[in-house]
Enzyme design. Sequence first.
Site, PDB file in Angstrom:
ATOM      1  N   ASN A  90      92.498  77.630 167.098  1.00 47.82           N
ATOM      2  CA  ASN A  90      92.782  77.436 165.682  1.00 47.82           C
ATOM      3  C   ASN A  90      94.249  77.698 165.324  1.00 47.82           C
ATOM      4  O   ASN A  90      94.782  77.068 164.408  1.00 47.82           O
ATOM      5  CB  ASN A  90      91.881  78.358 164.853  1.00 47.82           C
ATOM      6  CG  ASN A  90      92.305  78.451 163.413  1.00 47.82           C
ATOM      7  OD1 ASN A  90      92.117  77.528 162.632  1.00 47.82           O
ATOM      8  ND2 ASN A  90      92.898  79.586 163.028  1.00 47.82           N
ATOM      9  N   TYR A 176     104.945  68.353 163.174  1.00 50.88           N
ATOM     10  CA  TYR A 176     103.550  68.756 162.976  1.00 50.88           C
ATOM     11  C   TYR A 176     102.563  67.648 163.335  1.00 50.88           C
ATOM     12  O   TYR A 176     101.660  67.848 164.154  1.00 50.88           O
ATOM     13  CB  TYR A 176     103.331  69.207 161.534  1.00 50.88           C
ATOM     14  CG  TYR A 176     101.917  69.663 161.273  1.00 50.88           C
ATOM     15  CD1 TYR A 176     101.481  70.917 161.700  1.00 50.88           C
ATOM     16  CD2 TYR A 176     101.007  68.842 160.604  1.00 50.88           C
ATOM     17  CE1 TYR A 176     100.175  71.335 161.479  1.00 50.88           C
ATOM     18  CE2 TYR A 176      99.703  69.253 160.373  1.00 50.88           C
ATOM     19  CZ  TYR A 176      99.292  70.494 160.812  1.00 50.88           C
ATOM     20  OH  TYR A 176      97.999  70.895 160.601  1.00 50.88           O
ATOM     21  N   LYS A 180      99.717  67.359 166.570  1.00 50.46           N
ATOM     22  CA  LYS A 180      98.273  67.198 166.461  1.00 50.46           C
ATOM     23  C   LYS A 180      97.801  65.938 167.199  1.00 50.46           C
ATOM     24  O   LYS A 180      96.687  65.913 167.733  1.00 50.46           O
ATOM     25  CB  LYS A 180      97.852  67.163 164.987  1.00 50.46           C
ATOM     26  CG  LYS A 180      98.069  68.487 164.258  1.00 50.46           C
ATOM     27  CD  LYS A 180      97.322  69.648 164.934  1.00 50.46           C
ATOM     28  CE  LYS A 180      97.433  70.935 164.157  1.00 50.46           C
ATOM     29  NZ  LYS A 180      96.708  72.063 164.786  1.00 50.46           N
TER      30      LYS A 180
END
Length: 253
Positions: A90, A176, A180
Amino acid sequence: MQTTDQKIALITGANKGIGRATAERLAGLGMTVLMGARDPGHGEEAAAAVRAGGGDAHAVTLDVTDAATVREAARWTGERFGRLDVLINNAAITGSGRVSPVDAVDQIPSGVDLDMVRAVFETNVFGVIAVTNAMLPLLRRSPAPRIVNLSSGGGSLALNSDPDGPLTGLPPSAAYSPSKTALNALTVQYANELRKDGILVNAAAPGYVATDINDHQGFLTPAQGAEVVVRLATLDADGPTAGFFSVDGPVPW
């Protein structure tokens, strides 16, 4: 070593936000939750709150970019419990401080600081590899191991490349969002390697959740964001692997 029939789940970045909400949900389902946090005090405070709610929770000092803490977390987990049933990767950073990705103009590819890109990938991608590989020997001791990687709709190439899609309002990102996307690819590769061992590996898109990472600008609560994470962490043996899911179902790659 403590022997238990309860499932053991380790969550990185679990002292707040989606990580903490996930810990609360899994503890409520009867799991023992190991709450990873860079700051021992913050980790213990979060674990104590889960225990106060009736859950079985333990703080684990864990910085995914610090190999020593990763090794120690794996050693302690193995010594204390002998196995790991669920790993939830996470922990993540945007690279833009507490500024929402919606406003992260400092990530526009033509002007991005390469050091920022490296820092984001160090946590969001390389940290996942480090923690996963350290925990794999313990996961292999579980009868039903699950790995969930916290991704984002912003990591979807299909959504990002659609000029009329839901992400058209976001500025281009060289840090970012690509981190991902890389995490999604990594999820598939781990799933392909580990499917023969019965280890299900999936990526979760929790949605735009109000957390510190976006200065609480999101419109979903951490508990709502945790819903898909919990669902993937508790899959039956015939559940999917190598998938990318939101609470509403599959997300396009």
